[in-house]
Motif scaffolding. Structure first.
Motif, PDB file in Angstrom:
ATOM      1  N   ILE A 298      10.788   7.244   2.430  1.00 19.25           N
ATOM      2  CA  ILE A 298      10.380   8.731   3.051  1.00 19.25           C
ATOM      3  C   ILE A 298      11.112   8.794   4.628  1.00 19.25           C
ATOM      4  O   ILE A 298      11.304   7.721   5.186  1.00 19.25           O
ATOM      5  CB  ILE A 298       8.656   8.373   3.357  1.00 19.25           C
ATOM      6  N   PRO A 299      11.607   9.872   4.923  1.00 23.00           N
ATOM      7  CA  PRO A 299      12.344   9.919   6.215  1.00 23.00           C
ATOM      8  C   PRO A 299      11.456   9.441   7.348  1.00 23.00           C
ATOM      9  O   PRO A 299      10.459   9.530   7.451  1.00 23.00           O
ATOM     10  CB  PRO A 299      12.738  11.660   6.280  1.00 23.00           C
ATOM     11  N   TYR A 300      12.078   9.084   8.304  1.00 21.37           N
ATOM     12  CA  TYR A 300      11.642   8.757   9.573  1.00 21.37           C
ATOM     13  C   TYR A 300      11.689   9.687  10.547  1.00 21.37           C
ATOM     14  O   TYR A 300      12.969  10.130  10.572  1.00 21.37           O
ATOM     15  CB  TYR A 300      12.218   7.289  10.177  1.00 21.37           C
TER      16      TYR A 300
ATOM     17  N   ASN B 222       0.957  -1.217   0.032  1.00 25.78           N
ATOM     18  CA  ASN B 222       0.063  -0.017  -0.011  1.00 25.78           C
ATOM     19  C   ASN B 222       0.730   1.284   0.093  1.00 25.78           C
ATOM     20  O   ASN B 222       0.813   1.943   0.947  1.00 25.78           O
ATOM     21  CB  ASN B 222      -0.994   0.194   1.191  1.00 25.78           C
ATOM     22  N   PRO B 223       1.644   1.574  -1.079  1.00 26.02           N
ATOM     23  CA  PRO B 223       2.446   2.987  -1.025  1.00 26.02           C
ATOM     24  C   PRO B 223       1.700   3.950  -0.948  1.00 26.02           C
ATOM     25  O   PRO B 223       0.415   4.114  -1.545  1.00 26.02           O
ATOM     26  CB  PRO B 223       2.939   2.544  -2.629  1.00 26.02           C
ATOM     27  N   VAL B 224       2.395   4.988  -0.120  1.00 29.17           N
ATOM     28  CA  VAL B 224       1.487   6.202   0.094  1.00 29.17           C
ATOM     29  C   VAL B 224       2.527   7.387  -0.071  1.00 29.17           C
ATOM     30  O   VAL B 224       3.991   7.242   0.306  1.00 29.17           O
ATOM     31  CB  VAL B 224       1.115   6.331   1.456  1.00 29.17           C
ATOM     32  N   GLU B 225       2.281   8.553  -0.562  1.00 28.72           N
ATOM     33  CA  GLU B 225       3.129   9.610  -0.810  1.00 28.72           C
ATOM     34  C   GLU B 225       3.148  10.522   0.618  1.00 28.72           C
ATOM     35  O   GLU B 225       1.969  10.964   0.944  1.00 28.72           O
ATOM     36  CB  GLU B 225       2.927  10.407  -2.132  1.00 28.72           C
ATOM     37  N   ALA B 226       4.353  10.825   1.189  1.00 27.97           N
ATOM     38  CA  ALA B 226       4.152  11.433   2.555  1.00 27.97           C
ATOM     39  C   ALA B 226       5.690  12.101   2.725  1.00 27.97           C
ATOM     40  O   ALA B 226       6.425  11.801   1.726  1.00 27.97           O
ATOM     41  CB  ALA B 226       3.765  10.562   3.697  1.00 27.97           C
ATOM     42  N   ASP B 227       5.658  12.970   3.825  1.00 30.27           N
ATOM     43  CA  ASP B 227       6.872  13.545   4.075  1.00 30.27           C
ATOM     44  C   ASP B 227       7.850  13.217   5.290  1.00 30.27           C
ATOM     45  O   ASP B 227       9.044  13.313   5.306  1.00 30.27           O
ATOM     46  CB  ASP B 227       6.561  15.134   4.330  1.00 30.27           C
ATOM     47  N   VAL B 228       6.937  12.403   5.872  1.00 27.62           N
ATOM     48  CA  VAL B 228       7.660  11.708   7.256  1.00 27.62           C
ATOM     49  C   VAL B 228       6.866  10.340   7.729  1.00 27.62           C
ATOM     50  O   VAL B 228       5.693  10.473   7.611  1.00 27.62           O
ATOM     51  CB  VAL B 228       7.865  12.824   8.503  1.00 27.62           C
TER      52      VAL B 228
END
Length: 483
Positions: A310-312, A283-289
């Motif tokens: 995506i940064p942790y 389930n890939p999602v585009e996000a910032d963190v």
């Protein structure tokens, strides 16, 4: 009826060749296993056949003072237990280990799991004159073992015969005057491992983290159906109940076990990271963190970050000095406790698209509050990713999962749940995916709480009884909140 999956129980046993401070070893091991049961705990020590026990309601450091441990004295064997009540009430009388005294000598028993035929067995025993002092199914096991012991040449033979009667999940540690015995049900629902102390003694424990706490070396897991005996002749086993298909509870890897434990040959920490990686692939999602909910969501969030790029980010600080939210008596107090227990690091999430990782959604109330915390801290979007499939069925093997009418996944579709908890998107790990998180594990898995397909038959009466008990508990909670 709370928005969490309740922990299992933790069991521990130690056998030393010479007298030593086995009570302290049990104390430190139970401390390490405290996450598995936070209602009550106890330790029984064997000194040359004399078994002394101390147990009570409370956490390990509350129940055991230095004075209590000294009163238990030194011995060659000890059994410890920390409990969450999957059957029976939360009270001192239901605390374990259970100590039974009969004509063939005393016996102490610690049990992790749940029998599916306990009500039937209990009724049969009562009709034959048995008098029960507790409301848990562990006492049923002790009665059947002692009954078989009268006609058996040894305690291990009595246990082997008793295993033909008891059905369900049980990881047991049994202490007789001269032997310490570990037993695992033929399906291997619950974990149990063997270790060796620096002095050459034998240790049995629910998780390897308990071995680490006392400096013991991991030897191996107890096989499903195996009866392992530690006595003056060393370590030996009975395998009469082995050879069936194993069905280990996969939720041990998702949530129950400590991340520093190794179970069935697989690191729990690595299994949770793998869950996060599989979750992103499915389930890939585009996000910032990527942010994890402490504690079991943290490793999965790291894996999700590694797989996605995506940064942790550290999104929450957990207050370590507050009890679990579900011990609060009213709904309003539980809501206040979530804010006290978790605080958002606003700098991590402000004006960002956040992927929030957690192990499960039960009723949806707690996760909705956590999402609200992120929104209040300035998160622009919140995408919730869960490292387990939706809970749609009760568990009859020791995990206290709500009845279907209280499980949010039974009442709503995924988009409806997303709207209910206030997230921009909601994704779950698939059933096939959760079976892959413990890659290389030498066992099969039980996923009945997700699929509704159980490894062994569950009596219709037990299913009805569990449902009715859950409804009764729900009504009591509603009445308390109304007051």
């Amino acid at each position: 009826m709370f928005d969490t999956i309740h922990e299992e129980c933790g069991v521990f046993g130690i056998y030393e060749k010479e007298q030593s401070d086995v009570a302290s070893s049990a104390y430190y091991a139970l401390y390490a296993l405290q996450h598995r049961g936070q209602e009550s705990c106890g330790i029984a020590v064997n000194d040359d056949g004399l078994i002394v026990c101390h147990k009570d309601v409370g956490l390990v450091p509350d129940v055991f003072s230095r004075d209590n441990l000294e009163k238990l004295g030194w011995g060659t064997m000890a059994v410890g237990h920390c409990r969450y009540s999957t059957t029976g009430n939360s009270s001192a009388v239901n605390a374990q280990p259970l100590v039974v005294r009969h004509c063939k000598g005393a016996m102490a028993l610690a049990h992790n799991g749940n029998l599916v035929n306990a009500p039937e067995l209990r009724r049969q025993l009562e009709l034959n004159g048995a008098i029960f002092h507790t409301t848990n199914d562990s006492e049923v096991i002790s009665y059947i073992i002692t009954r078989e012991r009268l006609l058996s040449p040894s305690i291990e033979d009595a246990i082997a015969k008793a295993m033909y009667s008891i059905k369900g999940a049980y990881s047991l540690i049994v202490m007789s005057p001269k032997k310490l015995i570990a037993v695992r049900d033929p399906n291997g629902f619950r974990p149990l491992c063997i270790g060796e102390t620096a002095s050459g003694g034998v240790v049995f424990a629910s998780e390897t983290c308990a071995l680490d706490s006392i400096g013991a070396k991991f030897v191996r897991d107890v096989e499903p159906g195996e009866i392992v005996i530690a006595d003056e002749n060393g370590l030996h086993s009975l395998y009469s109940h082995c050879g069936g298909e194993s069905s280990f509870c996969v939720f041990e890897y998702v949530y129950f076990a400590r991340p520093d434990s190794v179970i069935q040959g697989v690191s729990v920490h690595e299994a949770r990271q793998r869950a996060g990686r599989i979750l992103y692939r499915e389930n890939p999602v585009e996000a910032d963190v990527v942010v994890g909910v402490p504690d079991s969501g943290l490793d999965a969030a790291l894996g999700y970050s590694q797989e996605s790029g995506i940064p942790y980010g550290v999104g929450f600080i957990k207050n370590r000095y507050i009890g679990r939210t579900f011990i609060q008596p009213t709904q309003g107090q539980r809501e206040d406790s979530v804010r006290i227990k978790l605080n958002v690091i606003a700098e991590t999430v402000r004006d960002k698209r956040v992927v929030l990782i957690d192990d499960s959604i039960v009723r949806g109330t707690t996760c909705a509050r956590i999402v609200r915390l992120l929104r209040d801290a300035g998160a622009r979007e919140v995408h919730f990713a869960v490292t387990a499939p939706p809970f749609k069925n009760p568990c009859y093997f020791g995990t206290d999962i709500d009845s279907r009418d209280k499980l949010i996944a039974c009442r709503m579709t995924v988009p409806e749940i997303a709207k209910q908890i206030g997230v921009d998107s909601l994704t779950y790990l698939s059933i096939d995916g959760v079976k892959e998180i413990a890659q290389g594990a030498n066992c099969g898995f039980c996923v009945g709480c997700f699929s509704g397909e159980y490894p062994i038959a569950v009596p219709d009466k037990m299913q009805k009884n569990k449902f009715e008990k859950k409804i009764s508990a729900a009504k009591q909670e509603e009445e308390t909140d109304a007051e």
